[in-house]
Design a protein around this motif. Sequence first.
Motif, PDB file in Angstrom:
ATOM      1  N   PHE A 153       8.364  -5.503  18.279  1.00  0.00           N
ATOM      2  CA  PHE A 153       8.653  -5.389  17.425  1.00  0.00           C
ATOM      3  C   PHE A 153       8.630  -4.847  16.266  1.00  0.00           C
ATOM      4  O   PHE A 153       8.792  -4.555  14.932  1.00  0.00           O
ATOM      5  N   GLY A 154       6.846  -4.163  16.352  1.00  0.00           N
ATOM      6  CA  GLY A 154       6.962  -3.667  14.864  1.00  0.00           C
ATOM      7  C   GLY A 154       6.404  -4.636  13.644  1.00  0.00           C
ATOM      8  O   GLY A 154       6.041  -5.214  14.463  1.00  0.00           O
ATOM      9  N   TYR A 155       6.471  -3.567  13.028  1.00  0.00           N
ATOM     10  CA  TYR A 155       6.801  -4.487  11.550  1.00  0.00           C
ATOM     11  C   TYR A 155       8.258  -4.934  11.198  1.00  0.00           C
ATOM     12  O   TYR A 155       8.659  -5.471   9.827  1.00  0.00           O
ATOM     13  N   GLU A 197      15.617  -1.251  12.631  1.00  0.00           N
ATOM     14  CA  GLU A 197      15.757  -1.051  11.127  1.00  0.00           C
ATOM     15  C   GLU A 197      17.446  -0.252  12.088  1.00  0.00           C
ATOM     16  O   GLU A 197      18.213  -0.398  11.380  1.00  0.00           O
ATOM     17  N   ASN A 198      17.719   1.313  12.923  1.00  0.00           N
ATOM     18  CA  ASN A 198      18.370   1.919  12.474  1.00  0.00           C
ATOM     19  C   ASN A 198      18.558   1.747  14.401  1.00  0.00           C
ATOM     20  O   ASN A 198      19.919   2.289  14.871  1.00  0.00           O
ATOM     21  N   LEU A 199      18.512   0.818  14.903  1.00  0.00           N
ATOM     22  CA  LEU A 199      18.831   0.088  16.630  1.00  0.00           C
ATOM     23  C   LEU A 199      19.436  -0.622  16.714  1.00  0.00           C
ATOM     24  O   LEU A 199      20.078  -1.434  17.506  1.00  0.00           O
ATOM     25  N   VAL A 200      19.167  -1.651  15.208  1.00  0.00           N
ATOM     26  CA  VAL A 200      19.513  -3.270  15.953  1.00  0.00           C
ATOM     27  C   VAL A 200      19.871  -3.881  14.069  1.00  0.00           C
ATOM     28  O   VAL A 200      19.138  -3.410  13.088  1.00  0.00           O
ATOM     29  N   ILE A 254       9.439 -18.052  25.075  1.00  0.00           N
ATOM     30  CA  ILE A 254       9.789 -16.664  25.191  1.00  0.00           C
ATOM     31  C   ILE A 254       8.408 -16.501  26.694  1.00  0.00           C
ATOM     32  O   ILE A 254       7.900 -17.213  27.073  1.00  0.00           O
ATOM     33  N   GLY A 255       9.293 -15.207  26.842  1.00  0.00           N
ATOM     34  CA  GLY A 255       8.577 -15.078  28.563  1.00  0.00           C
ATOM     35  C   GLY A 255      10.264 -15.224  28.978  1.00  0.00           C
ATOM     36  O   GLY A 255      11.090 -15.052  30.159  1.00  0.00           O
ATOM     37  N   GLY A 256      10.278 -12.924  29.178  1.00  0.00           N
ATOM     38  CA  GLY A 256      11.216 -12.483  29.913  1.00  0.00           C
ATOM     39  C   GLY A 256      12.656 -12.670  29.947  1.00  0.00           C
ATOM     40  O   GLY A 256      13.474 -13.159  30.393  1.00  0.00           O
ATOM     41  N   ILE A 257      13.286 -13.316  28.124  1.00  0.00           N
ATOM     42  CA  ILE A 257      14.447 -13.292  28.063  1.00  0.00           C
ATOM     43  C   ILE A 257      15.335 -12.132  27.874  1.00  0.00           C
ATOM     44  O   ILE A 257      14.311 -11.332  26.758  1.00  0.00           O
ATOM     45  N   GLU A 258      15.576 -11.805  28.420  1.00  0.00           N
ATOM     46  CA  GLU A 258      16.824 -10.754  28.304  1.00  0.00           C
ATOM     47  C   GLU A 258      18.024 -11.054  27.652  1.00  0.00           C
ATOM     48  O   GLU A 258      18.676  -9.810  27.551  1.00  0.00           O
ATOM     49  N   THR A 259      18.532 -11.771  28.342  1.00  0.00           N
ATOM     50  CA  THR A 259      20.129 -12.032  28.700  1.00  0.00           C
ATOM     51  C   THR A 259      20.181 -13.521  27.347  1.00  0.00           C
ATOM     52  O   THR A 259      19.659 -13.938  27.615  1.00  0.00           O
ATOM     53  N   ASP A 312      16.223  -2.350  26.180  1.00  0.00           N
ATOM     54  CA  ASP A 312      17.502  -2.595  25.293  1.00  0.00           C
ATOM     55  C   ASP A 312      17.483  -3.433  23.773  1.00  0.00           C
ATOM     56  O   ASP A 312      16.712  -4.723  23.784  1.00  0.00           O
ATOM     57  N   PRO A 313      16.687  -1.883  23.284  1.00  0.00           N
ATOM     58  CA  PRO A 313      16.692  -2.592  21.636  1.00  0.00           C
ATOM     59  C   PRO A 313      17.714  -3.243  21.171  1.00  0.00           C
ATOM     60  O   PRO A 313      17.349  -4.645  19.790  1.00  0.00           O
TER      61      PRO A 313
END
Length: 309
Positions: free
Chosen positions: A26-28, A33-36, A244-249, A273-274
Amino acid sequence: MPKADLQVNIGGLPLRNPVMTASGTFGYGREFENLVNLHRLGGIVVKGISIQPRPGNPPPRIVETSSGMLNAIGLENVGIERFLTEKVPYLKTLRTKVVVNILGDSLDEYAYLAEKLSGHEGIHALEVNISCPNVKKGGVAFGVDPEMAKAVTAAVKTATDLPVMIKLSPNVTDIASMAQAVEQGGADSVSLINTLIGMGIDTSSRRPKLANVIGGLSGPAIKPVALRMVWQVAQAVSIPIVGIGGIETAEDAIEFLLAGATAIQVGTANFYDPQATEKIITGLHQYLYEQKEICVRSIIGTIRLGSST
């Protein structure tokens, strides 16, 4: 549909909801900021920060795999000084908790970073990456030896008043004993899992797909392993767990909560999927409404074992 109470507390770090982003994906923060809607998230964990800037490994350093991703970024980051002067001014404008991931090659480096990051508006907690090599112990990673893990935890806790979350490596024989060791060292919470170690080979050239040869495996492929380890750690410690680990939904996130996690982090899914984090928050509300639960805390650790009859 009425909104359930999603508030949780991670060892002294209060979150509006249990959905966080994972370090290194997620960078910094500002990059998304324009995606989520960053203000809607429970927390943002920024990419790992070291004392000196790190250029990372040479490319290729990211490879897609079956249901996942291999990466050997090499912990590239701007270093502590640039982070404080260039990144923190933006982070402190967010209405979201910010957790700074730190990494070092010695106890002194971890302690220095912890102290340096303390007392700044916009920094609410530390996540400690103990998958780094201890150069004074022959390069053995802090995260594979209980005593070293305990020692680095104690060093960080002594140097800061911020809540301290220790990020556990899955590349160990007994993840529960590692969690117990950092709990004894004073950790306020643990997050798990960090990436598994993997590799890929290009069959045409017969060369490794990563310039570094091996890298960290993440994504949906590792979810069953991560879920199992979270459940095991939940039986072994009393401090909060971040899964943490493979969480997408939302369903993925709920599985981790049922297994004993108090919060979760979304990592690899951010790349394809941001808005995954926001979808999970919405899905949590829907699930709790359907289950007739008024708060998310009431489902934590409620996995039902044994016969259903």
